[in-house]
Design a protein around this motif. Structure first.
Motif, PDB file in Angstrom:
ATOM      1  N   PHE A  12       0.689  -1.385  -0.474  1.00 30.58           N
ATOM      2  CA  PHE A  12      -0.135  -0.092  -0.130  1.00 30.58           C
ATOM      3  C   PHE A  12       0.282   1.305   0.171  1.00 30.58           C
ATOM      4  O   PHE A  12       0.832   2.041  -0.757  1.00 30.58           O
ATOM      5  N   THR A  13       2.064   0.670   0.757  1.00 32.63           N
ATOM      6  CA  THR A  13       3.515   2.409   0.757  1.00 32.63           C
ATOM      7  C   THR A  13       3.574   2.677  -0.285  1.00 32.63           C
ATOM      8  O   THR A  13       3.402   3.520  -0.962  1.00 32.63           O
ATOM      9  N   SER A  14       4.072   1.267  -1.005  1.00 33.43           N
ATOM     10  CA  SER A  14       5.539   1.933  -2.146  1.00 33.43           C
ATOM     11  C   SER A  14       3.809   2.185  -3.643  1.00 33.43           C
ATOM     12  O   SER A  14       4.961   2.030  -4.408  1.00 33.43           O
ATOM     13  N   GLY A  15       3.243   1.180  -3.413  1.00 36.57           N
ATOM     14  CA  GLY A  15       1.929   1.394  -4.420  1.00 36.57           C
ATOM     15  C   GLY A  15       1.416   2.225  -5.069  1.00 36.57           C
ATOM     16  O   GLY A  15       0.671   2.761  -5.814  1.00 36.57           O
ATOM     17  N   ILE A  16       0.877   2.946  -3.492  1.00 37.68           N
ATOM     18  CA  ILE A  16      -0.566   3.796  -4.132  1.00 37.68           C
ATOM     19  C   ILE A  16       0.221   5.317  -3.444  1.00 37.68           C
ATOM     20  O   ILE A  16       0.348   5.729  -3.472  1.00 37.68           O
ATOM     21  N   LEU A  17       0.811   5.268  -2.156  1.00 36.18           N
ATOM     22  CA  LEU A  17       1.336   6.143  -0.865  1.00 36.18           C
ATOM     23  C   LEU A  17       2.812   7.261  -1.604  1.00 36.18           C
ATOM     24  O   LEU A  17       1.990   8.255  -2.297  1.00 36.18           O
ATOM     25  N   ASN A  18       3.420   5.896  -2.091  1.00 46.05           N
ATOM     26  CA  ASN A  18       4.379   6.842  -2.102  1.00 46.05           C
ATOM     27  C   ASN A  18       4.269   7.804  -4.005  1.00 46.05           C
ATOM     28  O   ASN A  18       4.897   9.171  -4.383  1.00 46.05           O
ATOM     29  N   PRO A  19       3.913   6.914  -4.725  1.00 44.37           N
ATOM     30  CA  PRO A  19       3.469   7.445  -6.591  1.00 44.37           C
ATOM     31  C   PRO A  19       2.645   8.469  -6.067  1.00 44.37           C
ATOM     32  O   PRO A  19       2.585   9.787  -6.565  1.00 44.37           O
ATOM     33  N   LEU A  20       1.190   8.200  -4.608  1.00 49.72           N
ATOM     34  CA  LEU A  20       0.773   9.621  -4.805  1.00 49.72           C
ATOM     35  C   LEU A  20       1.099  10.851  -4.750  1.00 49.72           C
ATOM     36  O   LEU A  20       1.243  11.879  -4.608  1.00 49.72           O
ATOM     37  N   VAL A  32      28.618  -4.374  11.702  1.00 50.27           N
ATOM     38  CA  VAL A  32      27.763  -3.238  11.720  1.00 50.27           C
ATOM     39  C   VAL A  32      27.876  -2.007  12.828  1.00 50.27           C
ATOM     40  O   VAL A  32      27.420  -1.168  12.761  1.00 50.27           O
ATOM     41  N   THR A  33      28.581  -2.940  13.447  1.00 53.33           N
ATOM     42  CA  THR A  33      28.541  -1.857  14.996  1.00 53.33           C
ATOM     43  C   THR A  33      29.572  -0.971  14.645  1.00 53.33           C
ATOM     44  O   THR A  33      30.008   0.135  15.782  1.00 53.33           O
ATOM     45  N   ASP A  34      29.740  -0.018  13.716  1.00 52.20           N
ATOM     46  CA  ASP A  34      30.449   1.325  14.006  1.00 52.20           C
ATOM     47  C   ASP A  34      29.812   2.481  12.200  1.00 52.20           C
ATOM     48  O   ASP A  34      29.631   1.227  11.397  1.00 52.20           O
ATOM     49  N   TRP A  35      30.423   2.698  13.003  1.00 57.00           N
ATOM     50  CA  TRP A  35      28.862   4.061  12.186  1.00 57.00           C
ATOM     51  C   TRP A  35      29.792   3.834  11.069  1.00 57.00           C
ATOM     52  O   TRP A  35      28.606   4.373   9.203  1.00 57.00           O
ATOM     53  N   LYS A  36      31.147   4.021  10.453  1.00 54.42           N
ATOM     54  CA  LYS A  36      31.734   4.390   9.135  1.00 54.42           C
ATOM     55  C   LYS A  36      31.305   3.159   8.614  1.00 54.42           C
ATOM     56  O   LYS A  36      31.110   3.353   6.587  1.00 54.42           O
ATOM     57  N   ASN A  37      30.669   1.824   8.777  1.00 52.00           N
ATOM     58  CA  ASN A  37      30.713   0.428   7.868  1.00 52.00           C
ATOM     59  C   ASN A  37      28.754   0.666   7.689  1.00 52.00           C
ATOM     60  O   ASN A  37      28.537  -0.438   6.688  1.00 52.00           O
ATOM     61  N   LEU A  38      28.045   1.631   8.052  1.00 49.81           N
ATOM     62  CA  LEU A  38      26.703   0.981   8.057  1.00 49.81           C
ATOM     63  C   LEU A  38      25.859   1.818   6.000  1.00 49.81           C
ATOM     64  O   LEU A  38      25.023   1.087   6.331  1.00 49.81           O
ATOM     65  N   ASN A  39      26.717   2.651   6.010  1.00 52.29           N
ATOM     66  CA  ASN A  39      26.249   2.374   4.333  1.00 52.29           C
ATOM     67  C   ASN A  39      26.240   1.626   3.730  1.00 52.29           C
ATOM     68  O   ASN A  39      25.592   1.215   2.514  1.00 52.29           O
ATOM     69  N   LYS A  40      27.462   0.676   3.830  1.00 52.13           N
ATOM     70  CA  LYS A  40      27.152  -1.110   3.205  1.00 52.13           C
ATOM     71  C   LYS A  40      26.187  -1.091   3.464  1.00 52.13           C
ATOM     72  O   LYS A  40      25.388  -2.416   2.825  1.00 52.13           O
ATOM     73  N   TYR A  41      26.023  -0.861   4.573  1.00 54.70           N
ATOM     74  CA  TYR A  41      24.485  -1.589   4.491  1.00 54.70           C
ATOM     75  C   TYR A  41      22.943  -1.859   4.465  1.00 54.70           C
ATOM     76  O   TYR A  41      21.736  -1.837   4.962  1.00 54.70           O
ATOM     77  N   ALA A  42      22.882   0.126   4.451  1.00 53.60           N
ATOM     78  CA  ALA A  42      21.636   0.869   4.149  1.00 53.60           C
ATOM     79  C   ALA A  42      20.610   0.180   3.404  1.00 53.60           C
ATOM     80  O   ALA A  42      19.262  -0.160   3.360  1.00 53.60           O
ATOM     81  N   LYS A  43      21.616  -1.053   1.910  1.00 55.59           N
ATOM     82  CA  LYS A  43      20.323  -1.244   1.447  1.00 55.59           C
ATOM     83  C   LYS A  43      19.392  -2.541   1.991  1.00 55.59           C
ATOM     84  O   LYS A  43      18.331  -2.200   1.912  1.00 55.59           O
ATOM     85  N   GLU A  44      20.360  -3.047   3.013  1.00 51.49           N
ATOM     86  CA  GLU A  44      19.496  -4.548   3.598  1.00 51.49           C
ATOM     87  C   GLU A  44      18.736  -3.577   4.937  1.00 51.49           C
ATOM     88  O   GLU A  44      17.106  -3.931   4.911  1.00 51.49           O
ATOM     89  N   LEU A  45      18.427  -2.048   4.867  1.00 50.84           N
ATOM     90  CA  LEU A  45      17.370  -1.584   5.827  1.00 50.84           C
ATOM     91  C   LEU A  45      16.539  -1.119   5.330  1.00 50.84           C
ATOM     92  O   LEU A  45      16.041  -0.199   5.533  1.00 50.84           O
ATOM     93  N   ARG A  46      16.271  -1.022   3.997  1.00 51.57           N
ATOM     94  CA  ARG A  46      15.158   0.177   3.305  1.00 51.57           C
ATOM     95  C   ARG A  46      13.958  -0.576   3.695  1.00 51.57           C
ATOM     96  O   ARG A  46      13.496  -1.621   3.789  1.00 51.57           O
ATOM     97  N   THR A  47      13.213  -0.103   3.680  1.00 49.74           N
ATOM     98  CA  THR A  47      11.420  -0.188   3.839  1.00 49.74           C
ATOM     99  C   THR A  47      10.795   0.610   3.190  1.00 49.74           C
ATOM    100  O   THR A  47      11.086   1.895   2.905  1.00 49.74           O
ATOM    101  N   ALA A  48       9.448   0.089   3.085  1.00 49.03           N
ATOM    102  CA  ALA A  48       8.637   0.994   2.460  1.00 49.03           C
ATOM    103  C   ALA A  48       8.166   3.112   2.780  1.00 49.03           C
ATOM    104  O   ALA A  48       8.888   3.387   1.669  1.00 49.03           O
ATOM    105  N   GLU A  49       8.510   3.299   3.939  1.00 50.41           N
ATOM    106  CA  GLU A  49       8.731   4.462   4.177  1.00 50.41           C
ATOM    107  C   GLU A  49      10.145   5.177   4.109  1.00 50.41           C
ATOM    108  O   GLU A  49       9.882   6.620   3.956  1.00 50.41           O
ATOM    109  N   SER A  50      11.560   4.319   4.031  1.00 50.06           N
ATOM    110  CA  SER A  50      12.635   5.422   3.543  1.00 50.06           C
ATOM    111  C   SER A  50      12.948   5.631   2.319  1.00 50.06           C
ATOM    112  O   SER A  50      14.171   5.676   2.140  1.00 50.06           O
ATOM    113  N   GLY A  51      12.129   5.211   0.609  1.00 49.67           N
ATOM    114  CA  GLY A  51      12.851   5.551   0.102  1.00 49.67           C
ATOM    115  C   GLY A  51      13.770   4.311  -0.007  1.00 49.67           C
ATOM    116  O   GLY A  51      13.605   3.397   0.005  1.00 49.67           O
TER     117      GLY A  51
END
Lengths: 662, 324
Positions: free
Chosen positions: A416-424, B143-162
């Motif tokens: 819902f978030t990535s399919g509707i909310l984000n594009p919207l 991962v417990t050092d901030w210098k390596n955090l960017n390496k793991y950014a991809k794994e921590l992606r969510t719908a909210e964080s783009g």
């Protein structure tokens, strides 16, 4: 281009296919759109050349953070010395504290038996035996849930807030009912006050009055007085001309006319106003727990901070019960006006009130003798928190992920978030700002008058000027998505309930609960199901707005002229055809009203969604409240107000306008 | 019937008018107790509760002891931190039992207006930081050092964080420099505010159940560590110079703070046994966590949890009571 997007929606009406000119004549909306398109064709290149597209231009914003910061500093440093506070706000605040305390002490002195018996007697007196039983059982349940003291606190707060709202509403309503000029000035003010989400009021009130009961009561009054004022004015203006002339010819003075004819004639509206005021005050009394109002709302809010859905529900149920009892009682009282008194003769007239008082006193005395305390005995409570939490955990365990076929609620939320909310959201923030204004103008104008269009566009422009264009578009995208889901579900359910009375009866209590349960109670279960973010906020908003949509739509579909339905049936239309070609077009005003209500209600919850990570304006209001940051909070609050105003105007159905003007 | 109703309304209107005009003198809003306080004229204390469970634990134990041992009635007011300072200075609440450091407020209310006084250490040391779950840190120790955090950014992606990694923050009322830190340390992350601690805890529990990786703003002491073991991510070391920078330029870790109690100045002076008791209130992290966990994890009411702790540890709290 902006107008082109809106056109198909309006043009898809019968008649649109019979040549452009005929269509224009039949549908003034098309004419308006054409005019708007012409204006846009001239203005847009100019505006675009001057400020460019994309999000709202910096050149057109006003930064309010410094002046607002100064106001905060001034208030904090003068609060305990400046005469404005000592002689004005101080007295208001004292009066509120004294009255709430007075009512609270009376309620405590009555004890659980006294309050229960009194409530039942009053309900019997005004609304009959069934409601008397409902009232008594409801209060006993509040006690059983171990919520007696918080219930009394909320009740004390409510009594004072409702009385103050009624007095204020009556005064405003009288003025508006007797003077045309006041009516004209007041109407837009009241309109506006009604679409404001309650959350936006809290910050300024806190700043002046501090946290606690005075601020909570005042915020409640601001929120709950408008319906009383509006309905009083409506009742007074609607007084039967014949009666008024007769009274005048009898030589009554202005005051006599008001007291003996106009007010009594407006009784129905006055009671409806009281009913609306009570319901709004109750919902606000809960939200006001964020600023330390105490009572049931506070219990719900505290339970949420330890993620305890069961405890939140235990405090939420008394709120629902209070709402049901107060709503049904005042509603029944309104219905009974003008009919012959029913019920036992003993309960009629002043004798009824005396009897209620005597019975209450007797109950207090007897129960007081039998048990030692007046507060609900602590060992006679039922703990529902445990089982509720177990049930919630089970649900979450089984629904969160890995449900076959549809996927778990977490996947659903993420889609819902990535399919509707984000594009919207990216769509809305990507639209050039002037095109947003054009779309708003087009929608508001086609559905309403040029006035509503101007209000909507100005409200939208104010958001830009305040410098919160982007978060506002974010909030707007959430509102639109949640409204869409609400409408799909709501219309679907309503089509079912319009057909089957049995289904409606079955659903009624569920809808009642959804509508009166404080929104805070939903927030944690939705997080457990949908994770943190915008999806749970949208889910909570859907739950909250659904009942209103279902109710209004069902009523609209049912209210369709039976002759038209009969006609369609006799012509051999299938149920589907009847629905599409007769019921829905004829119920259009109701459907529009449902859309309007959905929008306003969804906005109110999406804002509270700031507490579960919906971000945008809601988060900024929470941030402002939490950090005492007037600049952030107030600007976001103002933007919410503008957004609410714009959304209301854009969806304000013709039916509502006619009623108000008539 | 209608006449009596009108009369009632008129009577009420005049009563309100009287109430507001009768008090012609100055009305001091700063000396106003809650209308729900002390219905029978008993001595009361009003405590402010913040939204996190540790704060609830302090308050619940203080409440029980004030009630049972000293005969006070205790009122609780739930507020966020900054409004709580405001309420404390106005006398709407008598005490804050756990404060994580608000230098601006301390300067304004303690040094300038003198409406609030210090109440001493709570005994608990607080520390804010970035945390990852232990199951994930065991697999990827770097991962417990901030210098390596960017390496793991991809794994921590969510719908909210783009497209970026998600750094989850909690309630907007908490002290946080995370947005500045992400920017100043050039991290490929987006700060997502959960909006409330309840929402954040719920989300962490969900992640842990699915053994998914996450990165979150979090703090110690906290009962959730017992349920979801977490490891702190090392940020650039804390220095006083760094902390003194403009909030937008901060680029180092959070300090370790001995948590403080604060009392309303009037209450501190005239609060009798209650203020003496609250000044002496002093316990350890283990004590606090014991109560917190009973509240949050075992779903006891704060009162019940406090009772159990009080039964088990008389040696700790007996020292707080005023000696006769």
């Amino acid at each position: 281009m902006a107008t082109a997007q809106a056109t198909p929606v309006r043009a898809a009406q019968p008649g649109a296919s019979r040549g452009p000119l005929a269509a224009l004549r039949e549908r003034p909306a098309a004419g308006k759109l054409l005019l708007l398109a012409l204006a846009a064709a001239v203005l847009v290149p100019l505006v675009h050349g001057r400020w460019g597209g994309g999000i709202w231009p910096d050149a057109l914003t006003a930064d309010l953070s410094e002046p607002l910061g100064n106001v905060t500093d001034w208030i904090v440093s003068n609060r305990d010395s400046h005469p404005l506070f000592l002689y004005f706000f101080g007295h208001i605040s004292n009066a509120v504290v004294l009255s709430v305390r007075g009512v609270y002490l009376v309620l405590l002195a009555l004890g659980w038996a006294g309050v229960t018996v009194f409530a039942a007697a009053v309900a019997w007196r005004v609304a009959g035996v069934r409601l008397a039983l409902t009232a008594a059982v409801s209060f006993l349940v509040c006690g059983l849930l171990g919520m007696w003291v918080p219930t009394m606190q909320t009740l004390a707060l409510m009594v004072v807030a409702v009385l103050a709202s009624v007095v204020l509403g009556l005064v405003l309503g009288l003025a508006a009912g007797l003077s045309d000029r006041v009516f004209r000035i007041l109407r837009p003010v009241l309109d506006t006050m009604q679409v404001l989400p309650a959350f936006a009021y809290l910050l300024p009130v806190v700043l002046v009055f501090g946290i606690g009961v005075p601020g909570a009561v005042l915020a409640t009054v601001v929120y709950a007085a408008p319906p009383m004022a509006r309905l009083t004015a409506l009742g007074l203006r609607g007084a039967d001309r014949g009666v008024m002339e007769a009274v005048t010819s009898l030589g009554a003075t202005g005051r006599q006319r008001l007291l003996t004819a106009r007010l009594p004639l407006a009784r129905k509206e006055l009671l409806l106003g009281l009913n609306q005021t009570i319901m709004m005050a109750l919902s606000m009394a809960v939200i006001a727990s964020v600023i330390g109002a105490g009572g049931l709302g506070d219990r719900v809010y505290q339970a949420l901070s330890s993620v305890d859905v069961g405890a939140a529900l235990a405090a939420g149920i008394p709120i629902v019960l209070l709402a049901v009892v107060l709503d049904r009682t005042t509603e029944a009282a309104g219905r009974r006006i003008g009919t012959e008194p029913t019920g036992p003769a003993l309960l009629r007239g002043p004798r009824g009130w005396t009897l209620a008082a005597v019975v209450t006193a007797a109950a207090v005395a007897v129960v007081g003798r039998l048990t030692d305390g007046r507060v609900w005995p602590e060992d006679v409570t039922v703990a529902i928190a445990g089982p509720v939490n177990t049930a919630k955990d089970w649900m979450v365990d089984h629904l969160y992920t890995g449900v076959p076929v549809v996927g778990g609620t977490a996947d659903l939320a993420s889609h819902f978030t990535s399919g509707i909310l984000n594009p919207l959201r990216s769509g809305l923030t990507g639209l050039p700002w002037w095109s947003v204004l054009l779309i708003v103008a087009a929608l508001a104008w086609t559905i309403g008058t040029w006035r509503t269009a101007v209000t909507a566009v100005l409200a939208m422009a104010a958001i830009g000027v305040l410098g919160v264009w982007e978060p506002s578009m974010d909030t707007l995208s959430q509102v639109l998505a949640a409204v869409a889901v609400t409408l799909v579900l709501g219309f679907g359910i309503a089509i079912g309930t319009a057909r089957s009375e049995r289904l409606e009866r079955l659903l009624r209590p569920v809808l009642d609960v959804f509508q009166t349960m404080p929104q805070f109670v939903y927030l944690i279960p939705v997080v457990a199901l949908f994770g943190v973010g915008r999806a749970p906020a949208a889910a909570a908003a859907v739950v909250y707005a659904l009942p209103a949509v279902v109710r209004i739509t069902t009523q609209g579909l049912r209210g369709v002229d039976p002759a038209a339905m009969e006609c369609a049936r006799s012509l051999g239309a299938t149920p589907g055809q009847q629905l599409r070609q007769v019921q829905i077009p004829l119920a259009r005003p109701s459907l529009l009203l449902a859309v309007n209500q959905a929008v306003v209600l969804v906005l109110a919850v999406v804002i509270i969604g700031g507490l579960v990570g919906s971000g945008a304006l809601g988060y900024e209001v929470v941030l402002g409240l939490a950090q005492g940051d007037l600049a952030t909070g107030l600007v976001a609050g103002a933007a919410i107000v503008c957004l609410g105003l714009m959304l209301d105007r854009v969806t304000q159905p013709t039916a509502r306008r006619q009623r108000q003007e008539g | 019937m209608n006449r009596s109703r009108t009369r009632l309304l008129v009577a009420f209107a005049s009563a309100t008018a009287l109430l507001t005009t009768a008090g012609c003198g100055a009305a001091d809003m700063t000396k106003q107790a809650s209308p729900f306080a002390a219905p029978a004229g008993v001595k009361t204390v009003t405590l402010s509760v913040q939204s996190w469970v540790g704060a609830q634990a302090n308050v619940a134990v203080a409440e029980q002891l004030l009630k049972e041992e000293l005969g006070y009635r205790v009122d609780l007011v739930q507020t966020d931190e900054v409004p709580a300072w405001d309420a404390l200075s106005q006398g709407r609440v008598d005490a804050i039992l756990e404060d994580w450091g608000h230098p601006d407020q301390e300067k304004l209310y303690i040094d300038e207006k003198k409406t609030i006084v210090r109440g001493g250490d709570l005994g608990v040391t607080g520390h804010i930081g970035w945390y990852v779950p232990k199951y994930w840190a065991d697999e990827h120790p770097d991962v417990t050092d901030w210098k390596n955090l960017n390496k793991y950014a991809k794994e921590l992606r969510t719908a909210e964080s783009g497209g970026k990694g998600q750094l989850m923050d909690g309630s907007p009322s908490y002290i946080t420099n995370d947005v500045a830190l992400v920017k100043n340390l050039d991290l490929d992350y987006k700060v997502v505010f959960a909006g409330s601690e309840a929402a954040q805890i719920t989300q962490i529990q969900q992640f842990a159940k699915a053994e998914k990786p996450f990165l979150s703003y979090w703090y110690q002491p906290q009962w959730l560590f017992n349920e979801v073991p977490m490891v702190e991510v090392k940020l650039p070391a804390y220095t006083d110079e760094c902390a003194a920078k403009d909030p937008a330029d901060i680029d180092c870790a959070y300090p370790t703070t001995p948590l403080q109690k604060f009392l309303n100045a009037d209450f501190a002076e005239r609060g009798g046994e209650a203020s003496a008791f609250l000044k002496k209130f002093h316990w350890s992290e283990e004590d606090q966590n014991e109560v917190s966990e009973m509240i949050a994890s075992q779903k006891l009411t704060p009162q019940e949890a406090a009772k159990r702790w009080i039964d088990r540890h008389p040696d700790v709290w007996e020292k707080w009571l005023p000696q006769d």
